[in-house]
Write an enzyme that holds these catalytic residues in place. Structure first.
Site, short mmCIF file in Angstrom:
data_model
loop_
_atom_site.label_atom_id
_atom_site.label_comp_id
_atom_site.label_asym_id
_atom_site.label_seq_id
_atom_site.Cartn_x
_atom_site.Cartn_y
_atom_site.Cartn_z
N HIS A 109 0.82 -1.28 0.02
CA HIS A 109 -0.15 -0.02 -0.11
C HIS A 109 0.85 1.02 0.02
CE1 HIS A 109 -4.04 -1.90 1.54
NE2 HIS A 109 -3.60 -2.48 0.54
N LEU B 285 -11.75 -3.73 -29.70
CA LEU B 285 -11.93 -3.55 -28.52
C LEU B 285 -10.91 -3.64 -27.35
CD1 LEU B 285 -15.60 -4.79 -27.30
CD2 LEU B 285 -14.78 -2.35 -28.27
N ASP C 276 -19.37 -2.49 -37.01
CA ASP C 276 -18.06 -1.89 -37.09
C ASP C 276 -16.85 -3.02 -36.83
OD1 ASP C 276 -19.30 0.46 -37.19
OD2 ASP C 276 -19.13 0.88 -35.14
N ARG D 48 -10.01 3.32 -21.99
CA ARG D 48 -10.27 1.70 -21.69
C ARG D 48 -9.36 1.26 -20.79
NH1 ARG D 48 -10.80 0.10 -28.21
NH2 ARG D 48 -13.13 0.60 -28.49
N GLU E 154 1.14 3.78 1.90
CA GLU E 154 1.64 4.16 3.36
C GLU E 154 2.83 3.44 3.53
OE1 GLU E 154 -1.27 3.15 2.57
OE2 GLU E 154 -2.74 3.88 3.88
N THR F 64 -23.24 -3.33 -32.74
CA THR F 64 -21.96 -2.77 -32.95
C THR F 64 -21.03 -3.64 -33.54
OG1 THR F 64 -22.42 -1.07 -31.33
CG2 THR F 64 -19.87 -1.28 -31.86
N GLY G 156 -23.84 0.26 -29.01
CA GLY G 156 -24.49 1.39 -29.89
C GLY G 156 -25.72 1.98 -29.29
C1 AOF Z 1 -4.72 1.97 2.09
N1 AOF Z 1 -3.61 2.28 1.25
O1 AOF Z 1 -2.63 1.78 -0.64
C2 AOF Z 1 -4.65 1.03 -0.57
C3 AOF Z 1 -5.79 0.71 0.31
O2 AOF Z 1 -5.95 -6.68 0.00
P1 AOF Z 1 -5.17 -5.38 0.38
O3 AOF Z 1 -4.38 -5.71 1.69
O4 AOF Z 1 -4.49 -4.87 -0.62
O5 AOF Z 1 -6.28 -4.50 0.97
C4 AOF Z 1 -7.37 -3.91 0.04
C5 AOF Z 1 -8.23 -2.73 0.66
O6 AOF Z 1 -7.31 -1.88 1.41
C6 AOF Z 1 -8.94 -2.13 -0.25
O7 AOF Z 1 -10.39 -2.69 -0.35
C7 AOF Z 1 -9.08 -0.83 0.42
O8 AOF Z 1 -10.15 -0.85 1.40
C8 AOF Z 1 -7.77 -0.58 0.96
N2 AOF Z 1 -6.89 -0.09 -0.19
N3 AOF Z 1 -5.89 1.17 1.62
O9 AOF Z 1 -4.67 2.42 3.00
C9 AOF Z 1 -3.67 1.49 0.13
N4 AOF Z 1 -4.59 0.25 -1.65
ZN ZN Z 2 -3.42 0.00 3.54
#
Ligand code: AOF
Ligand code: ZN
Length: 373
Positions: free
Chosen positions: A52, A208, A204, A188, A54, A200, A296
């Site tokens: 994450h 995708l 076309d 996308r 942090e 579509t 479409g």
């Molecule tokens: C944070 N910082 O950078 C993110 C958060 O499965 P995990 O451990 O990656 O947790 C996913 C959950 O954590 C996600 O559903 C969301 O609630 C939170 N994401 N939280 O403090 C982060 N990516």
């Molecule tokens: Zn986290």
């Protein structure tokens, strides 16, 4: 709420954006550690399953995090079943952070205020709500999906100035300019799935896929209640996963042929012979957080009239096609009175090459982002 807070959170938002496309279904998150007004650590969530924001920022800051401020675009997480990483609130407390400035709470029902409460209980000062709108908008898909468990639906259309998506002969290549078409490829990468109707595909034959820009390939979804998709359709080509969403009306031999070509076939409940869109969205919510509906006209009409579109992205070309037989952008039955139309909130306009991109949030069925408060 001093100016300094905003500048560091802007930086955190900028960092968060680097994860575009790759964090799904996790949110985009950025973190900045600041000590005596100087940035000593930065991080962002780069990929789902990875560390994450942090954790990355605190690692860079090391011992300098002790007594420092931490700027976060989203409330730090707590532990919950099935979680892939260790909880960030614990890491923050271990690092000795003095104050946390956070843009928004984490709407994940497992977190939702618990992370901030935990920090406060441990004596960390918490400042909430700085640049909250920006942070929510950045994660509008996540904010919807984590609660509803259905994808955030964006309707993208390429229109002439007079609201046509094809000429009277059914031709649509190209209405918008090269910059808009490139912008669509960027779009996308930002959503987990792309959906078109079989009409579509027949008209076309789009592949995708994402081409010419960096990013993940979204899941391709074709709505085909009766099994009319040609077996040579480009959307069945390798390069990305394809789902054909259908009903009992698809002949079993068509299903077998599609599976042979690597496509998945979802037989869903039907409504008047058509795939029940709510059932489709429920099923898609198990796979992804967001869906880009690319038309479409009948598909656009069905999603809109059922209140299933959360956001529109209309690319208008400086071109008038005319013709009563030319296809207008949104099909279906329409409404009798202007007052019955679907209001679109928070309209924003930007120029893309010679075209105009208009985005906004249709009112019915929309759970985010502003209705969350
Ligand atoms: C944070 N910082 O950078 C993110 C958060 O499965 P995990 O451990 O990656 O947790 C996913 C959950 O954590 C996600 O559903 C969301 O609630 C939170 N994401 N939280 O403090 C982060 N990516
Ligand atoms: Zn986290």
């Amino acid at each position: 709420m001093g100016e300094g807070h905003e500048a560091f959170l802007m930086r955190a938002l900028e960092l968060a954006r680097r994860g575009w496309g790759w964090t799904r279904p996790n949110p985009l998150v950025g973190a900045v550690v600041v000590r005596d007004g100087v940035v000593v650590g930065e991080g962002y969530h780069a990929v789902c399953g990875g560390p994450h924001a942090e954790a990355v920022a605190l690692l860079e800051a090391g011992e300098r995090a002790r007594g420092a401020d931490l700027y976060l675009t989203l409330e730090p997480c707590v532990d919950f079943p099935g979680k892939k990483t260790s909880p960030c609130t614990d890491a923050i407390l271990r690092a000795g952070i003095r104050r946390v400035i956070v843009a928004t709470r984490d709407p994940n029902p497992w977190v939702d205020g618990r992370g901030l409460a935990r920090l406060r209980e441990a004596g960390v000062e918490v400042v909430e709500g700085v640049l909250a709108d920006e942070a929510r908008k950045l994660n509008e898909a996540f904010f919807h999906w984590i609660r509803a468990r259905t994808p955030f639906v964006v309707l993208k259309l390429a229109l002439s100035l007079d609201g046509k998506i094809a000429t009277r002969t059914g031709r649509s290549r190209w209405i918008t300019g090269p910059e808009s078409r490139r912008a669509v490829h960027v779009l996308r990468t930002r959503y987990g799935g792309i959906l078109v109707g079989v009409g579509t595909v027949l008209a076309d034959d789009p592949s995708l896929t994402v081409r010419g820009v960096e990013g993940p390939q979204p899941l391709r979804v074709v709505l085909d209640s009766g099994g009319r998709i040609p077996l040579g359709a480009k959307v069945l080509s390798p390069g990305a996963r394809t789902v054909v969403a259908t009903t009992d009306r698809m002949p079993p031999q068509v299903e077998a042929e599609l599976r042979k070509r690597g496509a998945e076939v979802w037989r869903l409940p039907g409504e008047g012979g058509r795939v029940d869109l709510r059932a489709l969205l429920q099923r898609l919510g198990e796979e992804t957080d967001s869906l880009l509906v690319e038309g479409g006209s009948e598909i656009a009409g069905s999603f809109l009239s059922q209140g299933l579109v959360h956001k529109v992205a209309f690319f208008y070309a400086p071109l008038i096609l005319g013709g009563r037989a030319a296809v207008s952008a949104v099909g279906g039955d329409g409404v009798d009175e202007p007052a019955q139309g679907i209001p679109v909130r928070d309209l924003a306009i930007e120029r893309v090459g010679d075209d105009l991109l208009v985005t906004g949030y249709p009112a019915p069925g929309c759970a985010c982002p502003t209705e969350l408060d």
